[in-house]
Write a protein that holds these residues in place. Structure first.
Motif, short mmCIF file in Angstrom:
data_model
loop_
_atom_site.label_atom_id
_atom_site.label_comp_id
_atom_site.label_asym_id
_atom_site.label_seq_id
_atom_site.Cartn_x
_atom_site.Cartn_y
_atom_site.Cartn_z
N GLY A 1 -17.77 -30.80 -24.59
CA GLY A 1 -17.07 -29.61 -25.49
C GLY A 1 -15.68 -29.66 -25.52
N ALA A 2 -15.37 -29.36 -24.20
CA ALA A 2 -14.16 -29.32 -23.81
C ALA A 2 -12.72 -30.62 -23.84
CB ALA A 2 -14.26 -29.55 -21.95
N GLY A 3 -13.94 -31.71 -23.48
CA GLY A 3 -13.36 -32.88 -24.38
C GLY A 3 -12.58 -33.70 -22.77
N LYS A 4 -13.15 -33.56 -22.36
CA LYS A 4 -12.23 -33.93 -20.35
C LYS A 4 -13.37 -34.95 -19.92
CE LYS A 4 -12.19 -29.58 -17.97
NZ LYS A 4 -11.47 -28.70 -17.27
N GLU A 5 -12.79 -35.48 -18.85
CA GLU A 5 -13.59 -36.10 -18.00
C GLU A 5 -14.03 -35.17 -16.68
OE1 GLU A 5 -13.77 -40.47 -16.27
OE2 GLU A 5 -12.38 -39.48 -15.37
N THR A 6 -15.11 -34.30 -16.23
CA THR A 6 -14.92 -33.85 -15.15
C THR A 6 -15.34 -34.45 -14.06
OG1 THR A 6 -17.90 -33.69 -15.93
CG2 THR A 6 -16.58 -31.97 -16.50
N HIS A 7 -15.82 -35.70 -13.69
CA HIS A 7 -15.70 -36.18 -12.76
C HIS A 7 -16.05 -38.05 -13.04
CE1 HIS A 7 -19.74 -35.20 -12.52
NE2 HIS A 7 -19.36 -35.86 -11.50
N ARG A 8 -15.82 -38.83 -11.82
CA ARG A 8 -16.32 -39.99 -12.18
C ARG A 8 -16.72 -40.97 -11.06
NH1 ARG A 8 -11.03 -43.94 -13.61
NH2 ARG A 8 -11.31 -42.10 -15.47
N VAL A 9 -18.19 -41.02 -11.54
CA VAL A 9 -19.02 -41.33 -10.21
C VAL A 9 -18.82 -42.92 -9.50
CG1 VAL A 9 -21.75 -41.60 -9.65
CG2 VAL A 9 -21.47 -40.33 -11.19
N ASP A 10 -18.47 -42.49 -8.56
CA ASP A 10 -17.85 -43.96 -7.76
C ASP A 10 -19.45 -44.76 -7.61
OD1 ASP A 10 -17.00 -46.19 -5.82
OD2 ASP A 10 -15.89 -44.63 -4.81
N LEU A 11 -19.84 -45.81 -7.58
CA LEU A 11 -20.84 -46.83 -7.77
C LEU A 11 -20.48 -47.55 -7.02
CD1 LEU A 11 -21.94 -47.17 -11.14
CD2 LEU A 11 -23.04 -46.00 -9.88
N GLY A 12 -19.28 -47.78 -5.92
CA GLY A 12 -19.77 -48.87 -4.60
C GLY A 12 -19.23 -50.40 -5.01
N PRO A 13 -20.66 -50.91 -3.91
CA PRO A 13 -20.82 -52.14 -4.18
C PRO A 13 -21.57 -52.79 -5.69
CG PRO A 13 -22.67 -51.36 -2.91
CD PRO A 13 -22.04 -49.84 -2.97
N LEU A 14 -21.88 -51.52 -6.45
CA LEU A 14 -23.45 -52.18 -7.69
C LEU A 14 -21.67 -51.86 -8.45
CD1 LEU A 14 -25.10 -49.35 -7.97
CD2 LEU A 14 -25.70 -51.13 -6.85
N ARG A 15 -21.67 -52.87 -9.19
CA ARG A 15 -20.51 -54.23 -10.42
C ARG A 15 -21.28 -54.34 -11.39
NH1 ARG A 15 -16.02 -52.85 -7.16
NH2 ARG A 15 -16.30 -52.96 -4.63
#
Length: 326
Positions: A90-104
């Motif tokens: 609805g806001a048209g924006k990324e609220t946050h990004r999940v860092d997956l660490g060693p998961l590639r």
């Protein structure tokens, strides 16, 4: 800065950051993997309300049950990606990004029971993200190369991954209280990539990118029941229509959409679409399908009643995965 470049910069900022609360329903979400964005557009007019920046090399997108939140796998381009983008639609924006660490190399993604399941190619695994706790709370290995796409039974009792490099599908059956997940390897044809489960939950179909075939798996017994040839050069995605009558397969190399009658297992039409058809989305009422033309930066619109191409929508660079917001 000269006036014109400044105006262009401001216009670009508005395009990426403007709220889309005024967007009419339904809306169509399209991942543009070559420009690192998620396009939010009106399927009726093709108007793009926003292009939301994501991580590097986004490939697939899934929506929360309420349609408010989109989850994008940032697969990466030259460098393997290791994050999920969480987007307020609805806001048209990324609220946050999940860092997956060693998961590639996160790739295929679905939402089931409020939880987000996604494949991890480089780690040969399936993982789960809990949005409420903002944490990856589960990881299960397939041991297979190229664990690429994932689908779930309608009731969420089982998940299936297509493993391109190992010519297999992995079934994950949800455990009863206090028990472990059941993991089963199912051998199929060469290079399974496109995968979907029938609306009645009985059959899993996977299209092979290397031998032009399709394998049908009984979801309950986890056994292959039928294999047949559809003559594709490089099958990419496979989708059922909501009534379970038709199965659609995109042929990335031939530029076609292949339409299969589920009951007879026969190809009933090949539709030339353009360069590199990939992601397929069928709307909930089954009236039409959108097929991402990755090589043409557009979507082809297919009328599923007449089986004809009826339109095209410009998206962004390298469209692929899609989601539908009612």
């Amino acid at each position: 800065m000269p006036i014109r470049p400044l105006a262009a910069a401001l216009a670009s900022a508005v395009l990426f950051l403007a709220p889309v609360a005024s967007a009419q329903s339904p809306t169509l979400l399209v991942v543009n993997k070559a420009e690192n964005s998620l396009a939010v557009l009106a399927p009726s007019s093709g108007k793009v309300f926003a292009r939301v920046p994501t991580g590097d090399g986004p490939h697939e997108v899934a929506l929360s049950a309420d349609g408010r939140t989109a989850f994008v796998t940032n697969y990466g381009a030259k460098t393997p990606g290791s994050s999920l983008s969480v987007i307020d639609v609805g806001a048209g924006k990324e609220t946050h990004r999940v860092d997956l660490g060693p998961l590639r190399r996160p790739h295929g993604i679905i939402v089931s029971g409020g939880l987000v399941y996604f494949t991890i190619e480089a780690n040969r695994a399936l993982a789960r993200y809990d949005p409420a706790r903002n944490t990856v709370d589960w990881l299960m290995g397939t041991g297979e190369a190229g664990t690429h796409m994932v689908v779930s039974t309608p009731d969420g009792s089982a998940l299936f991954t297509a493993n391109i490099g190992s010519d297999s599908v992995t079934a994950f059956v949800r455990p009863r209280e206090g028990q472990a997940w059941t993991v089963t390897r199912i051998a199929v044809g060469k290079g399974p990539e496109g995968i979907d489960i029938s609306p009645d939950g009985r059959e899993v179909w996977t299209a092979h990118l290397q031998d032009g075939g399709v394998s049908i798996i009984d979801a309950a017994t986890r056994q292959v029941t039928h294999v047949f040839d559809i003559g594709t050069k490089r099958s990419n995605r496979l989708r059922f229509t909501p009534d379970g009558r038709l199965v659609l397969v995109s042929d990335l190399a031939a530029g076609d959409l292949v339409v299969i009658d589920r009951a007879s297992r026969r190809v009933i039409k090949r539709m030339p679409l353009g360069r590199a058809p990939s992601g397929i989305l069928v709307v909930p009422d089954g009236s039409r399908a959108y097929v991402a033309l990755t090589g043409e930066n557009a979507l082809a619109i297919v009328d599923l009643k007449t089986l004809n191409v009826v339109g095209r929508i410009a998206t962004g660079e390298g469209p692929d995965g899609m989601a539908w917001r009612p």
